[in-house]
Write an enzyme that holds these catalytic residues in place. Sequence first.
Site, mmCIF file in Angstrom:
data_model
loop_
_atom_site.group_PDB
_atom_site.id
_atom_site.type_symbol
_atom_site.label_atom_id
_atom_site.label_comp_id
_atom_site.label_asym_id
_atom_site.label_seq_id
_atom_site.Cartn_x
_atom_site.Cartn_y
_atom_site.Cartn_z
ATOM 1 N N ARG A 52 67.140 -2.618 58.549
ATOM 2 C CA ARG A 52 66.429 -3.454 59.033
ATOM 3 C C ARG A 52 66.575 -3.801 57.766
ATOM 4 O O ARG A 52 66.347 -5.398 58.159
ATOM 5 C CB ARG A 52 65.002 -2.585 59.244
ATOM 6 C CG ARG A 52 64.709 -1.923 60.095
ATOM 7 C CD ARG A 52 63.426 -0.384 59.979
ATOM 8 N NE ARG A 52 64.779 0.433 59.443
ATOM 9 C CZ ARG A 52 65.453 0.360 60.466
ATOM 10 N NH1 ARG A 52 65.120 0.594 61.663
ATOM 11 N NH2 ARG A 52 65.963 2.463 60.009
ATOM 12 N N THR A 53 66.160 -4.327 56.742
ATOM 13 C CA THR A 53 65.936 -4.695 55.307
ATOM 14 C C THR A 53 67.265 -6.163 55.725
ATOM 15 O O THR A 53 67.044 -7.050 55.705
ATOM 16 C CB THR A 53 65.771 -4.626 54.339
ATOM 17 O OG1 THR A 53 65.071 -3.675 54.381
ATOM 18 C CG2 THR A 53 65.330 -5.305 53.662
ATOM 19 N N LYS A 81 85.603 -2.259 40.792
ATOM 20 C CA LYS A 81 86.623 -1.374 39.823
ATOM 21 C C LYS A 81 85.449 -1.590 38.742
ATOM 22 O O LYS A 81 86.687 -1.429 37.569
ATOM 23 C CB LYS A 81 87.186 -3.044 39.978
ATOM 24 C CG LYS A 81 88.351 -3.187 41.339
ATOM 25 C CD LYS A 81 88.121 -4.564 40.746
ATOM 26 C CE LYS A 81 88.973 -4.709 42.934
ATOM 27 N NZ LYS A 81 89.684 -6.742 42.693
ATOM 28 N N ARG A 102 69.733 -5.257 46.879
ATOM 29 C CA ARG A 102 69.275 -4.197 47.159
ATOM 30 C C ARG A 102 69.880 -2.655 46.014
ATOM 31 O O ARG A 102 71.375 -3.121 46.016
ATOM 32 C CB ARG A 102 69.308 -2.967 48.558
ATOM 33 C CG ARG A 102 68.901 -2.148 48.574
ATOM 34 C CD ARG A 102 68.698 -1.390 49.600
ATOM 35 N NE ARG A 102 67.186 -1.695 50.239
ATOM 36 C CZ ARG A 102 67.170 -1.005 52.339
ATOM 37 N NH1 ARG A 102 67.228 -0.034 52.083
ATOM 38 N NH2 ARG A 102 65.621 -1.479 52.203
ATOM 39 N N HIS A 130 59.519 -2.573 46.732
ATOM 40 C CA HIS A 130 60.113 -2.874 47.397
ATOM 41 C C HIS A 130 58.833 -3.947 48.663
ATOM 42 O O HIS A 130 58.285 -3.798 49.352
ATOM 43 C CB HIS A 130 60.499 -2.113 48.757
ATOM 44 C CG HIS A 130 61.514 -2.596 49.890
ATOM 45 N ND1 HIS A 130 61.702 -3.775 50.458
ATOM 46 C CD2 HIS A 130 62.249 -1.297 51.070
ATOM 47 C CE1 HIS A 130 62.550 -3.793 51.223
ATOM 48 N NE2 HIS A 130 62.948 -2.307 51.510
HETATM 49 C C1 NCD Z 1 62.922 2.077 53.562
HETATM 50 C C2 NCD Z 1 63.380 2.080 52.350
HETATM 51 O O1 NCD Z 1 64.941 1.610 52.280
HETATM 52 O O2 NCD Z 1 63.037 1.743 50.992
HETATM 53 N N1 NCD Z 1 63.399 1.203 54.357
HETATM 54 C C3 NCD Z 1 62.717 0.351 54.731
HETATM 55 O O3 NCD Z 1 62.979 -1.026 53.718
HETATM 56 N N2 NCD Z 1 62.477 -0.396 55.739
HETATM 57 C C4 NCD Z 1 62.027 3.053 53.412
HETATM 58 C C5 NCD Z 1 62.667 4.482 53.593
HETATM 59 O O4 NCD Z 1 64.100 4.552 53.384
HETATM 60 O O5 NCD Z 1 62.463 5.626 53.454
#
Ligand code: NCD
Length: 305
Positions: A52-53, A81, A102, A130
Amino acid sequence: MSHDHVISAKSLSRADIETVLDRAAEIDRTPPDRDRHADDLLALCFFEPSTRTHMSFETAIKRLGGDALDMGPVESSSATKGESLADTVRVVEGYADALVLRHPSEGAAQMASEFVDIPLINAGDGAGQHPTQTLLDLYTMREAAGSLSDLTVGIMGDLKYGRTVHSLAYALTKFDARQHFVSPESLSLPRSVRYDLHESGARLKEHTDLDAVIEELDVLYVTRIQRERFPDENEYRQIAGEYRIDAATLEDAREECVVMHPLPRVDEIAPDVDATQHAHYFEQAHNAVPVRMALLDLLLAEDDR
Ligand code: NCD
């Protein structure tokens, strides 16, 4: 926006949040010109899995007329590396106008942001923060409940490792929401987050049982037990599945109670909830696009000045 980097919900003011949500609502009503950010490139550096993100950031920049530069899977990056994160982001800064990161380590986004001048957006740092998930969570709540004032929100599941929870709790505190945290004791809020929340005057209560509060809730925010962050697989197995809701659980909820989940869900929400009027989690996932468009529009516009 008063901040170029978006690292933690703690440093987003109520006004910052409202600016992004208002812009997202505008974008939802009238999509911006497809060439609005035609010259902008957004780097996507994901050192941890994401559907999703990752996809919604890519959609957002493309719908603004820009393009995405994807680092690709971590296995094919120079991290294998032995390149440091600081070096990676310094290199990527030379290619792109903004960077989405991320990373599995808490604090990674803050550290990386100290090495770059382009806006850096934290898309999840381990069990840390997040903040853009929080923006779309608040947008969804505002659309469903009409306003962010006077909300009673239950947050259930993995409150220890869930970064979406930590960000959301900081932001809800700025809107003076009543917050009920529901989890097994072993997955309750980290001490540092609880301390910060108390320091900033949060109205919070902690519970081990949803029954104690379900009738009061305007929003029930369910989260996944974060298997990948459990140091001990046995402990994970013992707990997973304990905090699960189904349509019967929601019989005690207010008719207007909005059920949310950042997704992916595993077993926390039974499929029979999907057909109830409570289910808002797919809409929530879709709101990622206008909200991330709004955020990028604001950050990139500021950058152009
Ligand atoms: C979440 C995350 O990655 O922190 N998902 C997201 O970004 N929609 C929650 C999760 O992974 O459970």
